[in-house]
Scaffold this active site. Structure first.
Site, PDB file in Angstrom:
ATOM      1  N   SER D 174       0.834  -1.208   0.000  1.00 35.53           N
ATOM      2  CA  SER D 174       0.000   0.000   0.000  1.00 35.53           C
ATOM      3  C   SER D 174       0.858   1.242   0.000  1.00 35.53           C
ATOM      4  O   SER D 174       1.778   1.355   0.815  1.00 35.53           O
ATOM      5  CB  SER D 174      -0.876   0.061   1.253  1.00 35.53           C
ATOM      6  OG  SER D 174      -1.593  -1.109   1.405  1.00 35.53           O
ATOM      7  N   GLU D 257      -2.099  -6.763  12.990  1.00 33.09           N
ATOM      8  CA  GLU D 257      -2.804  -6.266  11.816  1.00 33.09           C
ATOM      9  C   GLU D 257      -4.241  -6.790  11.760  1.00 33.09           C
ATOM     10  O   GLU D 257      -5.165  -6.070  11.419  1.00 33.09           O
ATOM     11  CB  GLU D 257      -2.046  -6.701  10.554  1.00 33.09           C
ATOM     12  CG  GLU D 257      -2.591  -6.069   9.271  1.00 33.09           C
ATOM     13  CD  GLU D 257      -1.874  -6.585   8.029  1.00 33.09           C
ATOM     14  OE1 GLU D 257      -1.026  -7.501   8.152  1.00 33.09           O
ATOM     15  OE2 GLU D 257      -2.167  -6.078   6.940  1.00 33.09           O
TER      16      GLU D 257
END
Lengths: 371, 391, 371, 391
Positions: D174, D257
């Site tokens: 990302s 995460e």
């Protein structure tokens, strides 16, 4: 009787269709069109016309092949497999089904135009965000020999490109169905960016004048007349969605067999196996429902509603499941635009709304089954 | 083995007329009420008590005409009808509302197995009494602890020269307490790979050492039994097919059984009734959850009906159903469970009374996706044999 | 604040409860009762009374332990694990919750009777096949100082054995709640053979005379008053159903680990693993909802409806899923009456209807969430 | 590394008052609109273009006070707040409607990893620039073809004496096109078992040989990139933890995460909105199917909210969430997919227009159950680690 197996003729038609579509309308063609901001593929439509598909429901007297709905479903299913972009459903299935019900030389002429590829159609029904032919507010006011149309139609698939439009309107005599050229003065077409990269439009009727000749059938009969076209369209869309589901499923099972994770092909994971097997069962059941709808439309179109609604409800559910499982089982790659699965998912979503969603068709079934 | 009174049915356009006349003449009035529930079934057998003289008369007449097993050869008690004739016969029976003259595991299961795998002598010996309803059979496949692994047979038949000595235990033997004979899978070679040491053996239930005990289910009393074999002596001639090749027979019958269960699953609580179920429900109009579940179930039930129709049409067109019978079994039984969940939800507290009858039916459906191969086994069959996934 | 974790006190209570129930009310005890056609277990109830459970919601002034709803849920959950048969929910939860809301010496006396085990209750609400406290037709006609009750109540759980009944009736002043002895003249109790082998009855009120003293609170307030009891009962039943789900799940995973098929334990089949993991997630989510309902009932009972309905809807769904998966994953043995899983399935079905089914509670949620 | 202006926050009952005063004094008016969408986020980094002077001022002030990373030690640019203080801070920020001053993978991911596994020198070097928003990080875990098998890393770092030579390709990185540095899993021993030959390595994205290419998703443009390493030279000092033990760092971050994604999955299209979605829908009242789906989804969404609440309470009570984070991830993301399916169904044909905005959100949710560990991997984790089933 109404056998639920394909005839040899249908199997031959299917093979021919698959050949044409694999050659001229693979998914990569849809991608090209999308990237070029195009929603029409005139060359493909011409090929379909040449193959006799535009006239599949047109009587031989008007130059058609007159092969019936089951044959049309064979074509629609194959188109669903490759997500072909064409006015087939609106023109060759829906408009042709309506027009051929009328014993009227103008309709004969229109049918001939369809079969020869000289004219395409769009069907303008929806006025809200959901399919509901019972609630029509677009007004047809009598003026002289003709009418003036005022109002709006939404989600007119193929509405941006079609040559003609069939419009369901409300008059003081009841629902009226008109057949008018799409370039008529006062008719504005706002094309929307539909998620499946095909053509849909919002049509604004701003005092659009239509002649009495453009009224199909009698005033007040419009909805009953259009119903034949809508049911034919729903069944064909169910067939297309079934083809879509079959193709998405085939791509997915191929991927399962190739793709390795943790040292083995993911096809060896039992949880995926069972989900794939379940999906296969769903597709089989839906295939049966579509076959049944086709047989009844051909044999007794006045009794087809139940079978058509079962087919449409099942097919859009199955197609969406196949697309969801397709993306999930592919993992990240299935999410990328570079891979085809997203196109299947988007087309399945559009099919889920067009001509009635699951709830609409399930309600039809419930009503016909007495609850 | 054919009786002198057995009519000749011609495979001509005249057949429908001929069979209609025969039925009109022979079917007793009392047997024309179209009844098909448990109470109306004639299972036959040595200890069978006929519910009426008409039931006996109807069985005797059909048995003599070969019409209890219409497609079996005339030599073995059948009428030798073609598939097309059989279909016409069924239509005429339905038209007249005639009851089935005889149902039995002998007709559904053993018969087809003997016709395919039996010796000429076995066919001559066993088939005609099945056709006439004189001998009632039960099946002995499952064993305690074997579950889905049907080939994990532990009950054994030891070769004692002139006979087999059978010891072990079977479970889920329907009507074993009422059957005259049993066809069973028994291990005849303990050293061979598990599929290669099994034989398909016929046994007289009145043999010394055979005993049965009924099984009560969560849904109440059931036809299922446990069946015990304690040093049972069985003549060597009673093996069907080759010794140690019984799995071939079993596999053949399993596919056959799946098709029957899936078709049966569909007719239990027929599709037509669901509308009435919901119309009667107190919240059938007002509760969107109940209503949406019913709508989905109805849509799927109709698709299932169309699928059974399609597969029947395929079969008549000469395409076998094959492994897709696993789909019919899976989808049909899962659907049936959903239907009965819905019946219970629609019934509300009324359906919680045991005597109301809905609850036992509901509970009974939970076995549908277990018996005759679990849903999980069906999905694995589809995955492996139809989709070609590994495993 | 409202912490969604168990306090140490609650954990100790849970351990004590599990000990008592494992000893005195294992599933085998339910089986014995069933086989003997019994729906009451007085010895067990006496043990519960002695352990202070009957008075768990009774104020200390009336001899109770006054530990609150979350504590009551700890007990209910443990009872669900072993499918214990007792009047706990009707008496100790529902009746006590109603009675303690009234500042009335007769209610104090009744609460003392509950705590001491001298009196059990049943709650008579339903008149149709579905829970619907808004639609009450059993009539209370004013006669002198008292009333005469005419009509019928159905699905009165514990109604065959209870000493007293709380009855919701309709009067011309609005809904009235009465507390009367179950042996009152004119009150006939028809006990039904309930599938979970517990006690439920149909009560026929044939001109049953009740005194003005037996009216709880004011005429017209009956439904509002009973609501506290019903919501307490719904939440406790959700807790019981969660315990049921947990136990059915524990039995099933144990079986998966033991059972061999095709030479391996069936726990090694990934399809079953994923279904078991999914079920575990469902149970976790339901556990949270029940904890939340308990905390809010204790902190602010007037604001508990949403949490209670989420808990009840989730819990009955989860319990039924756990029972279905339990039977299916056990295979044939799970279908036999000799195995316990069928008892779990039957109890879950009764819980699914008692005090409101999934649709009822989901509708409550939808309404409170603005749609 | 602490600046002289950094305030001292006392861990006393006075803290709430103190922090409130600080926020009141330091938060610019424009940063008090409570905005949190993509457009409002400040990601920081060398090439960051502030949306307004207020955004820069707010970042600078928070960075100086250690409040971009409140719980990090003061020595590394944090404010050294306790967990309880951090909670109060968040409450006060919410109360004021203050925007988050800085979000970044450096804060969420690399920071926690360095605090646990980094050397003192690494902490001193890398943490303060993260805290001040000067360096923007991206993560390089996934590789083309690896999918769920994160340990199947093929990109390699070869030991060249004084440096690593890195070659290979990462995917799903990302914002790699906007990041200054990357933390990546690289194979440093090709002969070791796959989990034992991986290292966790930090790289400057401006190094020679690094290039990126954005990935377009089915939902449209995305922050995801492919990132290529072609003979990139990386100093030896930039390995976090021991060489070949990078999997330990990765595992730690993966759990971290999952918890974040599951919480995030829940807030995307918040629960509150569903009522409005259905109320606006043309058939929201009349279609039982749509209505029942919405009711079920709403019930489950509320139970999910309560579950997140419960796990937060457990975490505050000192009980870690541990493997149950797999449940939060699985249930949260599957629920979010259902919610957006419902949004699309409620919207009807209006929602089929790409520009309407609902469709891209709907399509984007399909990745929720893939990224950060697929639903299938989550179920397997639950099965193995929580239920103790084999595999």
């Amino acid at each position: 009787m109404l056998k639920l197996i394909q005839t040899e003729e249908e199997i031959m038609l299917q093979e021919a269709a698959r050949g044409l579509l694999d050659r001229s309308a693979p998914v990569s063609r849809l991608r090209e069109l999308r990237d070029a901001n195009q929603t029409r593929d005139d060359a493909l439509w011409q090929e379909m016309v040449d193959a006799g598909w535009a006239g599949i429901l047109v009587p031989e007297s008007a130059g058609g092949a007159d092969m019936g709905h089951t044959a049309a479903h064979v074509l629609a299913r194959e188109m669903g497999r490759t997500l072909a972009v064409s006015p087939f459903l609106s023109t060759a299935v829906m408009a042709a089904t309506v027009l051929r019900r009328l014993d009227d030389p103008r309709c004969q002429a229109a049918l001939a135009q369809i079969a020869s590829g000289a004219r395409t159609y769009a069907i303008a029904v929806d006025e809200g965000s959901k399919f509901n032919p019972e609630r029509i507010e677009l007004m047809a006011e009598k003026r002289g020999n003709g009418y003036v149309l005022k109002g709006e139609k939404r989600f007119v698939v193929d509405g941006g490109n079609a040559d003609h439009v069939l419009v369901l309107a409300q008059s003081k005599d009841g629902p009226c169905l008109f057949d008018l050229p799409a370039d008529r003065a006062g008719l504005r077409r706002n094309v929307s960016a539909m998620i499946d990269s095909r053509d849909a439009a919002r049509l604004e009727f701003d005092d659009v004048a239509v002649s009495g000749d453009e009224l199909l059938g009698a005033a007040g009969d419009g909805r009953a007349l259009l119903r034949y076209g809508l049911e034919a369209g729903q069944a064909a869309l169910a067939a297309e969605s079934t083809g879509l589901a079959q193709a998405a499923f085939a791509i997915t099972t191929e991927y399962l067999k190739e793709r390795k994770q943790f040292g083995v092909t993911i096809a060896s994971f039992q949880a995926l196996q069972h989900r794939a097997a379940h999906l296969w069962c769903e597709i089989e059941m839906t295939t049966s429902a579509v076959l049944q709808a086709g047989r009844i439309l051909d044999a007794d179109p006045d009794a087809a509603t139940l079978a058509v609604s079962v087919a449409k409800a099942r097919a859009i559910d199955t197609a969406q499941l196949a697309a969801r499982e397709g993306v999930q089982m592919h993992g990240g790659i299935g999410m990328t635009d570079a891979y085809d699965m997203g196109f299947y998912m988007k087309r399945a979503r559009v099919a889920a709304e067009w001509l009635g969603d699951y709830g609409y068709h399930a309600a039809q079934v419930a009503q016909l089954r007495g609850f | 083995m054919t009786t002198s009174t057995q009519p000749e049915f011609a495979d001509t356009p005249e057949f429908r007329k001929q069979i209609r006349a025969w039925l009109e003449e022979n079917c007793p009035e009392d047997m024309r009420d179209g009844a098909s529930g448990e109470g109306a079934i004639c299972w036959g057998g040595k200890t069978w008590e006929f519910s009426s003289p008409a039931q006996k008369l109807w069985l005797d007449r059909c048995g003599a005409a070969g019409l209890t097993v219409p497609t079996w050869p005339r030599a073995y008690g059948g009428a030798g009808l073609s598939r097309a004739q059989d279909k016409i016969l069924k239509e005429e029976i339905a038209e007249l509302g005639a009851r089935s003259p005889l149902d039995s595991f002998g007709i559904w299961m053993l018969g087809p197995a003997l016709l395919k795998f039996g010796s000429e002598e076995q066919k001559q010996t066993y088939l005609p009494p099945i056709a006439r309803g004189e001998i009632r059979w039960c099946q002995g496949y499952s064993e305690p602890g074997a579950g889905s692994d049907l080939a994990g047979v532990q009950s054994r038949a030891e070769d004692r020269g002139d006979h087999w000595l059978v010891n072990g235990q079977k479970i889920w033997t329907s009507y074993a307490d009422k059957a005259d004979w049993i066809f069973a899978l028994l291990r005849t070679d303990r050293d061979a790979p598990k599929h290669k040491g099994i034989s398909f053996i016929l046994m007289d239930m009145s043999s010394k050492g055979v005993s049965t005990r009924p099984i009560r289910l969560i849904s109440g009393a059931s036809p299922f039994c446990e069946t015990f074999f304690d040093d049972v002596e069985v003549p060597k001639s009673q093996v069907v097919g080759d010794v140690n090749r019984g799995w071939d027979v079993a596999k053949y019958l399993l596919t056959h059984e799946r098709e029957m269960i899936s078709a049966g699953g569909q007719t239990m609580g027929a599709g037509r009734a669901l509308g009435a179920v919901l119309a009667d429900a107190e919240t059938g109009q007002s509760d969107p959850v109940l209503r949406a579940d019913a709508m989905r179930t109805e849509v799927d039930a109709l698709a299932m009906e169309m699928t059974l129709e399609r597969y029947k049409d395929q079969a008549e067109g000469g395409q076998g159903v094959g492994d897709a019978s696993a789909m019919l079994k899976y989808a049909g039984t899962e659907l049936n469970k959903r239907r009965l969940e819905l019946v219970m939800a629609a019934g509300g507290s009324d359906a919680l009374d045991w005597d109301d009858g809905r609850a036992p039916s509901w509970l009974r459906t939970k076995a549908n996706s277990i018996e005759g191969g679990t849903s999980e086994v069906m999905l694995s069959i589809i995955s492996r044999r139809i989709l070609g996934l590994p495993g």
